[in-house]
Design an enzyme around this catalytic site. Structure first.
Site, PDB file in Angstrom:
ATOM      1  CE1 TYR A 131      -3.206   2.678   1.173  1.00  0.00           C
ATOM      2  CE2 TYR A 131      -1.866   3.062   2.738  1.00  0.00           C
ATOM      3  CZ  TYR A 131      -3.089   3.483   2.024  1.00  0.00           C
ATOM      4  OH  TYR A 131      -3.642   4.639   2.330  1.00  0.00           O
TER       5      TYR A 131
ATOM      6  CD  GLU B 224      -7.921   7.704   5.943  1.00  0.00           C
ATOM      7  OE1 GLU B 224      -7.722   7.203   7.095  1.00  0.00           O
ATOM      8  OE2 GLU B 224      -6.653   7.261   5.114  1.00  0.00           O
TER       9      GLU B 224
ATOM     10  CD1 TRP C  45      -3.758   1.625   6.029  1.00  0.00           C
ATOM     11  CD2 TRP C  45      -5.848   2.434   5.875  1.00  0.00           C
ATOM     12  NE1 TRP C  45      -4.427   1.966   4.772  1.00  0.00           N
ATOM     13  CE2 TRP C  45      -5.550   2.069   4.589  1.00  0.00           C
ATOM     14  CE3 TRP C  45      -7.071   2.869   6.391  1.00  0.00           C
ATOM     15  CZ2 TRP C  45      -6.378   2.249   3.618  1.00  0.00           C
ATOM     16  CZ3 TRP C  45      -7.994   3.078   5.420  1.00  0.00           C
ATOM     17  CH2 TRP C  45      -7.754   2.809   3.798  1.00  0.00           C
TER      18      TRP C  45
END
Length: 197
Positions: A22, A44, A52
């Site tokens: 990522y 988010e 995350w």
């Protein structure tokens, strides 16, 4: 820190290969796609209070559950869809965040009608490029964007959430000074055409 291939990267991404991929392919590189920007704002929001890594591992399930974050389709979701999503163990089953995603799809359609695109609206808030990354959780730019989104009725878009979004979507380059991706992200931004209103 050194990644699996020995190249230096931001320390946070060396925890897992999911993060590293990522980090190397997405984080900090500029995005102009309305759908990708909308997806990231939603994810988010789902991440608030979580890691995350949790969201990243569930991202494909989120995409399936929310029809690829197509705002026109999500905007049509009703109470039955909320209940269906609350039963979906592959995503984060938080009523407030699910309802916020549906609300934000509706708000996005309104915004696009007035501003031409979500991308054109978002990129107005790009701050001045800094030579070094900021080690902060929010900035004046993220507070301004958060305030404007909230004024337009968006939910789960506080300044810390918005700053994480800005880092990820390339509005700021917070790759560490010696990170192998910092110059690549900077070059991508230099070649990027800011969407016009």
């Amino acid at each position: 820190m050194a990644g699996h291939d020995g190249r230096l990267r931001c320390a946070w991404c060396t925890v897992t290969k999911d993060y590293e991929a990522y980090h190397d392919r997405e984080w900090g590189f500029p995005v102009s796609s309305d759908q990708r920007l909308f997806e990231k704002l939603c994810l988010e929001g789902f991440q608030a209070g979580l890691s995350w890594r949790t969201i990243l591992r569930k991202r494909e399930a989120f995409r399936e559950a929310f029809h690829g974050f197509d705002p026109e389709r999500v905007a049509r979701f009703g109470e039955q869809d909320v209940e269906r999503l609350l039963q979906n163990a592959a995503i984060i089953r938080h009523r407030g965040k699910i309802e916020a995603t549906i609300n934000n799809a509706r708000r996005m359609l309104e915004l696009v009608e007035k501003e031409s695109s979500l991308a054109a609206f978002i990129w107005q808030f790009e701050p001045e490029r800094l030579p070094e990354p900021e080690i902060v959780s929010e900035t004046a730019a993220s507070r301004a964007l958060s305030k404007e989104l909230k004024k337009r009725g968006w939910k789960f878009v506080g300044p810390t959430t918005v700053y994480a979004f800005m880092q990820a979507m390339g509005l700021v380059n917070d790759h560490a000074p010696d990170c192998a991706m910092r110059e690549k992200a900077e070059a991508a931004r230099a070649a990027f055409s800011v969407p016009e209103r």
